[in-house]
Design a protein around this motif. Sequence first.
Motif, PDB file in Angstrom:
ATOM      1  N   UNK A   1      -0.435 -13.755   9.404  1.00 30.07           N
ATOM      2  CA  UNK A   1      -0.147 -12.665  10.344  1.00 30.07           C
ATOM      3  C   UNK A   1       0.828 -11.675   9.710  1.00 30.07           C
ATOM      4  N   UNK A   2       0.528 -10.405   9.824  1.00 28.80           N
ATOM      5  CA  UNK A   2       1.411  -9.372   9.282  1.00 28.80           C
ATOM      6  C   UNK A   2       2.707  -9.393  10.072  1.00 28.80           C
ATOM      7  N   UNK A   3       3.803  -9.306   9.373  1.00 30.01           N
ATOM      8  CA  UNK A   3       5.120  -9.299  10.005  1.00 30.01           C
ATOM      9  C   UNK A   3       5.903  -8.084   9.541  1.00 30.01           C
ATOM     10  N   UNK A   4       6.799  -7.640  10.362  1.00 32.05           N
ATOM     11  CA  UNK A   4       7.661  -6.508  10.015  1.00 32.05           C
ATOM     12  C   UNK A   4       8.423  -6.788   8.725  1.00 32.05           C
ATOM     13  N   UNK A   5       8.793  -8.043   8.496  1.00 32.96           N
ATOM     14  CA  UNK A   5       9.551  -8.423   7.298  1.00 32.96           C
ATOM     15  C   UNK A   5       8.768  -8.178   6.013  1.00 32.96           C
ATOM     16  N   UNK A   6       7.457  -8.039   6.102  1.00 34.22           N
ATOM     17  CA  UNK A   6       6.634  -7.818   4.908  1.00 34.22           C
ATOM     18  C   UNK A   6       6.530  -6.342   4.549  1.00 34.22           C
ATOM     19  N   UNK A   7       7.057  -5.473   5.374  1.00 34.09           N
ATOM     20  CA  UNK A   7       6.948  -4.033   5.149  1.00 34.09           C
ATOM     21  C   UNK A   7       8.238  -3.484   4.556  1.00 34.09           C
ATOM     22  N   UNK A   8       8.199  -2.243   4.153  1.00 32.27           N
ATOM     23  CA  UNK A   8       9.386  -1.586   3.627  1.00 32.27           C
ATOM     24  C   UNK A   8       9.465  -1.659   2.112  1.00 32.27           C
ATOM     25  N   UNK A   9      10.396  -0.903   1.574  1.00 36.59           N
ATOM     26  CA  UNK A   9      10.551  -0.784   0.123  1.00 36.59           C
ATOM     27  C   UNK A   9      11.511  -1.850  -0.394  1.00 36.59           C
ATOM     28  N   UNK A  10      10.980  -3.022  -0.621  1.00 32.95           N
ATOM     29  CA  UNK A  10      11.755  -4.120  -1.183  1.00 32.95           C
ATOM     30  C   UNK A  10      10.833  -4.931  -2.073  1.00 32.95           C
ATOM     31  N   UNK A  11      11.405  -5.618  -3.018  1.00 33.87           N
ATOM     32  CA  UNK A  11      10.611  -6.364  -3.994  1.00 33.87           C
ATOM     33  C   UNK A  11      10.149  -7.713  -3.474  1.00 33.87           C
TER      34      UNK A  11
ATOM     35  N   UNK B   1       0.810  -1.218   0.000  1.00 37.05           N
ATOM     36  CA  UNK B   1       0.000   0.000   0.000  1.00 37.05           C
ATOM     37  C   UNK B   1       0.842   1.266   0.000  1.00 37.05           C
ATOM     38  N   UNK B   2       2.156   1.131   0.173  1.00 37.42           N
ATOM     39  CA  UNK B   2       3.030   2.293   0.153  1.00 37.42           C
ATOM     40  C   UNK B   2       3.105   2.868  -1.261  1.00 37.42           C
ATOM     41  N   UNK B   3       3.225   4.166  -1.344  1.00 32.53           N
ATOM     42  CA  UNK B   3       3.527   4.897  -2.574  1.00 32.53           C
ATOM     43  C   UNK B   3       2.409   4.929  -3.621  1.00 32.53           C
ATOM     44  N   UNK B   4       1.284   4.289  -3.384  1.00 33.24           N
ATOM     45  CA  UNK B   4       0.191   4.339  -4.358  1.00 33.24           C
ATOM     46  C   UNK B   4      -0.415   5.737  -4.349  1.00 33.24           C
ATOM     47  N   UNK B   5      -0.482   6.340  -5.534  1.00 30.01           N
ATOM     48  CA  UNK B   5      -1.078   7.672  -5.640  1.00 30.01           C
ATOM     49  C   UNK B   5      -1.941   7.714  -6.889  1.00 30.01           C
ATOM     50  N   UNK B   6      -3.133   8.275  -6.783  1.00 25.20           N
ATOM     51  CA  UNK B   6      -4.035   8.287  -7.937  1.00 25.20           C
ATOM     52  C   UNK B   6      -3.448   8.965  -9.169  1.00 25.20           C
ATOM     53  N   UNK B   7      -2.662  10.013  -8.962  1.00 21.11           N
ATOM     54  CA  UNK B   7      -2.123  10.733 -10.121  1.00 21.11           C
ATOM     55  C   UNK B   7      -1.087   9.918 -10.893  1.00 21.11           C
ATOM     56  N   UNK B   8      -0.643   8.787 -10.353  1.00 21.55           N
ATOM     57  CA  UNK B   8       0.291   7.913 -11.061  1.00 21.55           C
ATOM     58  C   UNK B   8      -0.418   6.787 -11.813  1.00 21.55           C
ATOM     59  N   UNK B   9      -1.753   6.809 -11.746  1.00 22.47           N
ATOM     60  CA  UNK B   9      -2.568   5.824 -12.461  1.00 22.47           C
ATOM     61  C   UNK B   9      -3.352   6.505 -13.573  1.00 22.47           C
ATOM     62  N   UNK B  10      -3.539   5.774 -14.652  1.00 24.07           N
ATOM     63  CA  UNK B  10      -4.411   6.291 -15.703  1.00 24.07           C
ATOM     64  C   UNK B  10      -5.794   6.495 -15.111  1.00 24.07           C
ATOM     65  N   UNK B  11      -6.513   7.465 -15.638  1.00 23.17           N
ATOM     66  CA  UNK B  11      -7.830   7.840 -15.104  1.00 23.17           C
ATOM     67  C   UNK B  11      -8.753   6.637 -14.927  1.00 23.17           C
ATOM     68  N   UNK B  12      -8.746   5.714 -15.868  1.00 23.85           N
ATOM     69  CA  UNK B  12      -9.644   4.553 -15.841  1.00 23.85           C
ATOM     70  C   UNK B  12      -9.396   3.620 -14.654  1.00 23.85           C
TER      71      UNK B  12
END
Length: 189
Positions: free
Chosen positions: A144-154, A51-62
């Motif tokens: 269960x959500x874990x800290x390892x699942x967060x952050x900017x990594x692929x 959910x990080x970094x998602x911004x509407x202006x970076x998506x096509x209008x549709x």
Amino acid sequence: MDQKIALKEWAVAVKALAEGKQIMVLRKGGIAEETKDFQLKSPRFFLLPAYEHQRPELLKEAYRDDLQAVLDAWTPGSSTVEIAAYAEAADDIEIHDQATVDLLADYHIWTDTFTEERLKWKRKQPLHLLLLRVYLLDRPVRLPMQEAYTGCKSWVNLEPFAADAVAHPVLSDEEFERRTAEIRAALTR
């Protein structure tokens, strides 16, 4: 699947993949990437909505309503994460220039601004176009959500879960082959 590895991708992009709206992602790697560049760690992997970094202006209008739907269904700080799909990488194509990125404009949900920024970031590293065959799990898995699942990594390693997950392809074999052929043909223009 033997490995419990997941590719983190914008939740709105995971939605588009899971609904067959696109069959590709564009990757450079995250800021916290161990290798400092993107590498395809496994040809098969789960899709972990991020959910990080998602911004509407970076998506096509549709696709902006899809982002709102994803955000409306998300609970910030949730103690669980849902895995509903996995993918098989049909191809990993390296892109080095804007002209090639521009040829892909009809095949994804992002704006030109997003793709231009993605290409320019880490200029010496190629942009990876992953063509993905996506499968939906019959029953999504909640972990269960874990800290390892967060952050900017692929890539993240998921905690073990039952391996009896049944899944079905989002697109028929014929439709997937048609779309991959169309994208590959576009890249040769």
